[in-house]
Design a protein around this motif. Structure first.
Motif, PDB file in Angstrom:
ATOM      1  N   LEU A  96     -13.226  -5.210  -2.179  1.00  0.00           N
ATOM      2  CA  LEU A  96     -12.181  -4.197  -2.116  1.00  0.00           C
ATOM      3  C   LEU A  96     -10.979  -4.831  -1.428  1.00  0.00           C
ATOM      4  CD1 LEU A  96     -14.266  -1.085  -0.989  1.00  0.00           C
ATOM      5  CD2 LEU A  96     -13.697  -1.825  -3.312  1.00  0.00           C
ATOM      6  N   ILE A  97      -9.813  -4.727  -2.066  1.00  0.00           N
ATOM      7  CA  ILE A  97      -8.586  -5.342  -1.556  1.00  0.00           C
ATOM      8  C   ILE A  97      -7.560  -4.260  -1.277  1.00  0.00           C
ATOM      9  CG2 ILE A  97      -6.686  -6.936  -2.048  1.00  0.00           C
ATOM     10  CD1 ILE A  97      -8.453  -8.172  -4.216  1.00  0.00           C
ATOM     11  N   GLU A  98      -7.055  -4.243  -0.061  1.00  0.00           N
ATOM     12  CA  GLU A  98      -5.951  -3.358   0.308  1.00  0.00           C
ATOM     13  C   GLU A  98      -4.778  -4.240   0.726  1.00  0.00           C
ATOM     14  OE1 GLU A  98      -5.691   0.310   3.293  1.00  0.00           O
ATOM     15  OE2 GLU A  98      -5.623  -1.632   4.314  1.00  0.00           O
ATOM     16  N   PRO A  99      -3.681  -4.236  -0.020  1.00  0.00           N
ATOM     17  CA  PRO A  99      -2.536  -5.055   0.390  1.00  0.00           C
ATOM     18  C   PRO A  99      -1.858  -4.469   1.630  1.00  0.00           C
ATOM     19  CG  PRO A  99      -2.011  -3.823  -1.607  1.00  0.00           C
ATOM     20  CD  PRO A  99      -3.445  -3.538  -1.280  1.00  0.00           C
ATOM     21  N   THR A 100      -1.367  -5.352   2.484  1.00  0.00           N
ATOM     22  CA  THR A 100      -0.557  -4.893   3.612  1.00  0.00           C
ATOM     23  C   THR A 100       0.828  -4.552   3.072  1.00  0.00           C
ATOM     24  OG1 THR A 100       0.273  -7.097   4.148  1.00  0.00           O
ATOM     25  CG2 THR A 100      -1.808  -6.424   5.203  1.00  0.00           C
ATOM     26  N   PRO A 101       1.623  -3.801   3.831  1.00  0.00           N
ATOM     27  CA  PRO A 101       2.971  -3.470   3.353  1.00  0.00           C
ATOM     28  C   PRO A 101       3.810  -4.702   3.006  1.00  0.00           C
ATOM     29  CG  PRO A 101       2.398  -2.086   5.214  1.00  0.00           C
ATOM     30  CD  PRO A 101       1.297  -3.116   5.082  1.00  0.00           C
ATOM     31  N   ALA A 102       3.522  -5.839   3.654  1.00  0.00           N
ATOM     32  CA  ALA A 102       4.309  -7.052   3.414  1.00  0.00           C
ATOM     33  C   ALA A 102       3.975  -7.735   2.088  1.00  0.00           C
ATOM     34  CB  ALA A 102       4.094  -8.039   4.567  1.00  0.00           C
ATOM     35  N   ASN A 103       2.867  -7.375   1.456  1.00  0.00           N
ATOM     36  CA  ASN A 103       2.467  -8.030   0.210  1.00  0.00           C
ATOM     37  C   ASN A 103       3.168  -7.353  -0.970  1.00  0.00           C
ATOM     38  OD1 ASN A 103       1.127  -8.917  -2.147  1.00  0.00           O
ATOM     39  ND2 ASN A 103      -0.606  -9.568  -0.906  1.00  0.00           N
ATOM     40  N   VAL A 104       4.318  -7.873  -1.294  1.00  0.00           N
ATOM     41  CA  VAL A 104       5.170  -7.269  -2.319  1.00  0.00           C
ATOM     42  C   VAL A 104       4.504  -7.296  -3.698  1.00  0.00           C
ATOM     43  CG1 VAL A 104       7.398  -7.440  -3.489  1.00  0.00           C
ATOM     44  CG2 VAL A 104       7.253  -7.810  -1.017  1.00  0.00           C
ATOM     45  N   SER A 105       3.912  -8.420  -4.087  1.00  0.00           N
ATOM     46  CA  SER A 105       3.371  -8.523  -5.453  1.00  0.00           C
ATOM     47  C   SER A 105       2.176  -7.586  -5.664  1.00  0.00           C
ATOM     48  CB  SER A 105       3.015  -9.966  -5.796  1.00  0.00           C
ATOM     49  OG  SER A 105       1.951 -10.426  -4.996  1.00  0.00           O
ATOM     50  N   LEU A 106       1.268  -7.492  -4.709  1.00  0.00           N
ATOM     51  CA  LEU A 106       0.131  -6.592  -4.899  1.00  0.00           C
ATOM     52  C   LEU A 106       0.541  -5.132  -4.817  1.00  0.00           C
ATOM     53  CD1 LEU A 106      -2.915  -8.282  -3.121  1.00  0.00           C
ATOM     54  CD2 LEU A 106      -2.387  -8.162  -5.553  1.00  0.00           C
ATOM     55  N   ASN A 107       1.532  -4.812  -4.004  1.00  0.00           N
ATOM     56  CA  ASN A 107       2.014  -3.431  -3.968  1.00  0.00           C
ATOM     57  C   ASN A 107       2.712  -3.062  -5.273  1.00  0.00           C
ATOM     58  OD1 ASN A 107       1.238  -2.129  -1.424  1.00  0.00           O
ATOM     59  ND2 ASN A 107       2.282  -3.878  -0.504  1.00  0.00           N
ATOM     60  N   LYS A 108       3.409  -4.012  -5.882  1.00  0.00           N
ATOM     61  CA  LYS A 108       3.997  -3.764  -7.205  1.00  0.00           C
ATOM     62  C   LYS A 108       2.899  -3.540  -8.240  1.00  0.00           C
ATOM     63  CE  LYS A 108       8.404  -6.205  -6.851  1.00  0.00           C
ATOM     64  NZ  LYS A 108       9.194  -7.351  -7.340  1.00  0.00           N
ATOM     65  N   PHE A 109       1.834  -4.341  -8.146  1.00  0.00           N
ATOM     66  CA  PHE A 109       0.686  -4.190  -9.044  1.00  0.00           C
ATOM     67  C   PHE A 109       0.122  -2.772  -8.924  1.00  0.00           C
ATOM     68  CE2 PHE A 109      -3.772  -4.283 -10.129  1.00  0.00           C
ATOM     69  CZ  PHE A 109      -3.879  -5.160 -11.189  1.00  0.00           C
ATOM     70  N   LEU A 110      -0.088  -2.309  -7.691  1.00  0.00           N
ATOM     71  CA  LEU A 110      -0.607  -0.956  -7.455  1.00  0.00           C
ATOM     72  C   LEU A 110       0.328   0.107  -8.007  1.00  0.00           C
ATOM     73  CD1 LEU A 110      -2.144  -0.862  -3.867  1.00  0.00           C
ATOM     74  CD2 LEU A 110      -3.220  -0.091  -5.967  1.00  0.00           C
ATOM     75  N   ASP A 111       1.629  -0.068  -7.780  1.00  0.00           N
ATOM     76  CA  ASP A 111       2.600   0.916  -8.263  1.00  0.00           C
ATOM     77  C   ASP A 111       2.603   0.990  -9.790  1.00  0.00           C
ATOM     78  OD1 ASP A 111       3.288   1.526  -5.667  1.00  0.00           O
ATOM     79  OD2 ASP A 111       5.093   0.273  -5.669  1.00  0.00           O
ATOM     80  N   LYS A 112       2.456  -0.164 -10.430  1.00  0.00           N
ATOM     81  CA  LYS A 112       2.521  -0.231 -11.887  1.00  0.00           C
ATOM     82  C   LYS A 112       1.205   0.209 -12.548  1.00  0.00           C
ATOM     83  CE  LYS A 112       3.597  -3.415 -15.648  1.00  0.00           C
ATOM     84  NZ  LYS A 112       3.979  -4.790 -16.000  1.00  0.00           N
ATOM     85  N   ARG A 113       0.065  -0.271 -12.012  1.00  0.00           N
ATOM     86  CA  ARG A 113      -1.217  -0.063 -12.683  1.00  0.00           C
ATOM     87  C   ARG A 113      -2.161   0.883 -11.959  1.00  0.00           C
ATOM     88  NH1 ARG A 113      -1.905  -6.277 -14.254  1.00  0.00           N
ATOM     89  NH2 ARG A 113      -0.311  -6.309 -15.853  1.00  0.00           N
ATOM     90  N   GLY A 114      -1.891   1.148 -10.695  1.00  0.00           N
ATOM     91  CA  GLY A 114      -2.784   1.993  -9.920  1.00  0.00           C
ATOM     92  C   GLY A 114      -4.011   1.233  -9.447  1.00  0.00           C
ATOM     93  N   GLU A 115      -4.905   1.957  -8.794  1.00  0.00           N
ATOM     94  CA  GLU A 115      -6.120   1.346  -8.273  1.00  0.00           C
ATOM     95  C   GLU A 115      -7.056   0.980  -9.420  1.00  0.00           C
ATOM     96  OE1 GLU A 115      -7.008   3.266  -4.031  1.00  0.00           O
ATOM     97  OE2 GLU A 115      -7.087   4.742  -5.665  1.00  0.00           O
ATOM     98  N   GLY A 116      -7.885  -0.039  -9.178  1.00  0.00           N
ATOM     99  CA  GLY A 116      -8.860  -0.432 -10.180  1.00  0.00           C
ATOM    100  C   GLY A 116      -9.106  -1.923 -10.180  1.00  0.00           C
ATOM    101  N   LEU A 117      -9.616  -2.403 -11.294  1.00  0.00           N
ATOM    102  CA  LEU A 117      -9.952  -3.821 -11.417  1.00  0.00           C
ATOM    103  C   LEU A 117      -8.716  -4.685 -11.170  1.00  0.00           C
ATOM    104  CD1 LEU A 117     -11.995  -6.052 -12.229  1.00  0.00           C
ATOM    105  CD2 LEU A 117     -11.187  -5.750 -14.562  1.00  0.00           C
ATOM    106  N   HIS A 118      -8.852  -5.667 -10.300  1.00  0.00           N
ATOM    107  CA  HIS A 118      -7.763  -6.607 -10.058  1.00  0.00           C
ATOM    108  C   HIS A 118      -8.080  -7.975 -10.655  1.00  0.00           C
ATOM    109  CE1 HIS A 118      -5.238  -9.487  -7.777  1.00  0.00           C
ATOM    110  NE2 HIS A 118      -4.330  -8.564  -8.075  1.00  0.00           N
TER     111      HIS A 118
END
Length: 136
Positions: free
Chosen positions: A58-80
């Protein structure tokens, strides 16, 4: 040549909330929650199948991780990504480059469990792949 599936990574917005399902509902006992400053994430590995088994990560990006937060915003939670264990990540990287695979890392990075590289999904039928060399 990959040895085995090491883990399947699931990106989540809130690690504690996700653990309430995987731990409390499914009964999978996680290892210690880790902060990985080099990757700007918090992770929990959930082992399955004993010492040689695979894991869920299970991966939770910190606020500083721009690329993973963009991934979450675009695709939502799930398979990474899916992580395959290899014997020698340097040799795997060179072989993949020679074969024209789109690698995202020009040299291995330090990961939570060893040294790793990522392959771009356009080389692997839409799946982000991580190749991991664990320390001896």
């Amino acid at each position: 040549m990959p040895r085995r599936i090491d883990h399947v990574a699931i990106i989540v917005r809130n690690l504690e909330q996700a653990l309430s399902f995987y731990r409390d509902t499914l009964g999978i006992v996680p290892g210690e929650i880790q902060e990985v400053p080099t990757e700007q994430v918090r992770i929990a590995f959930l082992p399955l199948g004993g010492p040689e088994g695979s894991q869920l990560e299970l991966i939770e990006p910190t606020p500083a991780n721009v690329s993973l937060n963009k991934f979450l915003d675009k695709r939502g939670e799930g398979l990474h990504h899916v992580c395959l264990e290899v014997e020698n990540v340097d040799a795997s990287l060179e072989s993949l480059k020679e074969k024209g695979a789109a690698v995202m890392d020009q040299q291995p990075r330090l990961a939570a469990e060893g040294r790793a590289i990522f392959l771009h999904p356009k080389s692997s039928n839409g799946v982000l792949l991580e190749l991991l060399e664990k320390p001896e």
